[in-house]
Write a protein that holds these residues in place. Structure first.
Motif, short mmCIF file in Angstrom:
data_model
loop_
_atom_site.label_atom_id
_atom_site.label_comp_id
_atom_site.label_asym_id
_atom_site.label_seq_id
_atom_site.Cartn_x
_atom_site.Cartn_y
_atom_site.Cartn_z
N ASN A 1 0.85 -1.19 0.00
CA ASN A 1 0.00 0.00 0.00
C ASN A 1 0.89 1.24 0.00
OD1 ASN A 1 0.62 0.56 2.88
ND2 ASN A 1 -0.66 -1.23 3.27
N ALA A 2 0.31 2.39 0.23
CA ALA A 2 1.07 3.65 0.17
C ALA A 2 2.13 3.76 1.26
CB ALA A 2 0.11 4.84 0.25
N ILE B 1 0.75 9.69 0.20
CA ILE B 1 -0.40 10.45 -0.29
C ILE B 1 0.16 11.52 -1.22
CG2 ILE B 1 -2.43 11.79 0.30
CD1 ILE B 1 -2.55 8.98 1.38
N VAL C 1 -4.07 11.18 -3.81
CA VAL C 1 -4.42 9.76 -3.72
C VAL C 1 -3.31 9.02 -2.97
CG1 VAL C 1 -5.78 9.75 -5.84
CG2 VAL C 1 -3.33 9.24 -5.95
N GLY C 2 -3.67 7.86 -2.43
CA GLY C 2 -2.69 6.98 -1.79
C GLY C 2 -2.18 5.98 -2.80
N ASN D 1 -9.18 10.61 0.56
CA ASN D 1 -8.23 10.38 -0.52
C ASN D 1 -8.41 8.93 -0.94
OD1 ASN D 1 -5.93 12.06 1.60
ND2 ASN D 1 -6.92 13.01 -0.15
N GLY E 1 -7.25 5.40 -2.45
CA GLY E 1 -5.96 4.72 -2.42
C GLY E 1 -6.02 3.39 -3.13
N LYS F 1 -6.32 6.10 7.29
CA LYS F 1 -6.58 6.56 5.93
C LYS F 1 -5.84 7.84 5.57
CE LYS F 1 -10.83 4.04 5.03
NZ LYS F 1 -10.82 3.12 6.18
N ILE G 1 -2.70 5.94 4.07
CA ILE G 1 -2.81 4.99 2.95
C ILE G 1 -3.93 5.35 1.98
CG2 ILE G 1 -1.83 3.08 4.27
CD1 ILE G 1 -4.67 1.98 4.64
N GLY G 2 -4.77 6.32 2.35
CA GLY G 2 -5.96 6.59 1.55
C GLY G 2 -7.03 5.54 1.81
N THR H 1 -8.76 2.57 0.52
CA THR H 1 -8.46 1.56 -0.50
C THR H 1 -9.67 0.70 -0.89
OG1 THR H 1 -7.63 0.01 1.18
CG2 THR H 1 -6.03 1.50 0.19
#
Length: 389
Positions: free
Chosen positions: A14-15, A35, A49-50, A219, A221, A312, A315-316, A318
């Motif tokens: 992930n981010a 992000i 966005v992530g 955001n 992700g 979040k 990572i946004g 998802t």
């Protein structure tokens, strides 16, 4: 008495990173560097966005229907689980390992690119196949990569998809239809979701700010999160609670009735009390309505003292991968003393019930043994997953 189930292995991308060690390090530091501003997804201009950074595995030698960014993310997670899956196949056989995963985007990004090419050139490009967009593509890809021949399902209930996968895996194993399961979710960034959430006025103008009086949306992700659920391991899958309040197509029940019901159901499934839970991972989208109802629900079930946070802002959101990703973040915390921090501007919304949003560096006095993770979706589809030692 039903045999307990365990989450024995976890793989995440992930981010925050592309392996568990990096993800945990960046999570505990409150790192928001994943992000980023993107100027290709939103029709009206740039949006945060992530995003997963770095190159992804090429799938050029796979069947054309499997050549998607969604499956490229999945391939990274699959590679991390290859050895334990091989052991499970040796133990149970390829027919006895289920694949239960969630997604909301599948290969929609490839469909978007193909439509642009068709408008420009008059025909779809040779690298496009409509099956890339099918929801069940993810489960089929995982089976193909790992040589599995058991039950394979892809769930798509928006933001609760991969959290619901844990409940389905429990049911499959308890009913004798499988001896173990690969559980999780994968979602990749695409224009459909970014523009769709923007049209709902649900996206943030900057980096999301969960629980703040200044919060203005999410955001989006992307992520992959896959784990192994089986009858031995260290971290138990204690209980999964589900509810469907069906209050509104895209808005949660304002008093959080469905969210509270899901959390209570997870506790009841494990015969736990709210006081037994060391940490709550909030759905925490940073939209005005979600954070309001979730604060009410958490305060109702847990009171104001249980440590909690939303990931979040790092990572946004998802979407179809959110449930499994955030259960995975909890899985990383189990047995340690560090809480995942709540990253926001610290500007409390006085209209919300007070809950214990933990800061960077906050620690449990001894060790974290029990975590609950929330995932709340469109249509009032709510899932809470309880894990612990």
């Amino acid at each position: 008495m039903q045999q307990p189930l365990f989450i024995s292995h976890y793989a995440m991308i992930n981010a925050l990173g592309r392996d568990n060690q990096s993800i945990k390090r960046n999570l505990l530091a409150g790192n928001q560097s994943g992000i980023v501003s993107n100027d290709t997804l939103l029709n009206e201009g740039p949006i945060f966005v992530g995003a997963v950074q770095g190159e992804l595995p090429t799938l050029n030698d796979r069947a054309i229907e499997f050549q998607t960014r969604n499956n490229q993310l999945a391939a990274l997670a699959i590679a991390q689980l290859a050895d334990p899956i091989a052991e499970l196949k040796q133990q149970y056989g390829a027919q006895r390992i289920a694949v239960i995963v969630g997604t909301s985007t599948s290969g929609i990004a490839q469909g978007e690119q193909a439509m642009k090419a068709r408008h420009a050139q008059g025909e779809f490009p040779s690298e496009y196949h409509y099956q890339q967009q099918e929801m069940d593509n993810l489960a089929q890809f995982i089976c193909s990569e790992l040589g599995l021949q058991g039950i394979a399902l892809t769930l798509s209930t928006a933001c609760s998809s991969s959290a619901k996968a844990f409940a389905t895996a429990q049911e499959m194993i308890a009913s004798g239809l499988a001896d173990a399961a690969i559980v999780g979710g994968v979602d990749s960034l695409c224009g459909m979701t970014v523009n769709g959430f923007s049209a709902l006025a649900s996206t943030s103008a900057g980096v999301s700010n969960p629980s703040s009086r200044n919060r203005d949306g999410i955001n989006l992700g992307e992520a992959a999160a896959l784990c192994i659920v089986q009858k031995q391991g260290r971290v138990k899958l204690l209980g999964v609670g589900e509810s469907s309040d069906a209050h509104h197509m895209s808005a949660p029940h304002p008093q959080g009735e469905g969210a509270a019901a899901a959390m209570t159901a997870a506790l009841n499934a494990a015969s736990y009390q709210a006081s037994d839970v060391d940490y709550v991972n909030l759905h925490g989208t940073a939209t005005p309505k979600n954070d309001e109802m979730e604060a009410i629900a958490v305060a109702t079930v847990f009171g104001k003292d249980t440590p909690c946070s939303s990931s979040k802002g790092m990572i946004g959101h998802t979407l179809g991968a959110a449930g499994a990703t955030e259960v995975g973040l909890c899985w990383l915390l189990i047995g340690g003393s560090d809480y995942a921090p709540h990253i926001w501007d610290g500007q409390q919304d006085e209209s919300l019930p007070a809950i214990n949003l933990v800061a960077v560096g906050t620690q449990h006095p001894t060790k974290i043994t029990t975590c609950l993770s929330n995932s709340f979706a469109f249509g009032g589809n709510n899932v809470s997953v309880l894990i612990g030692l």
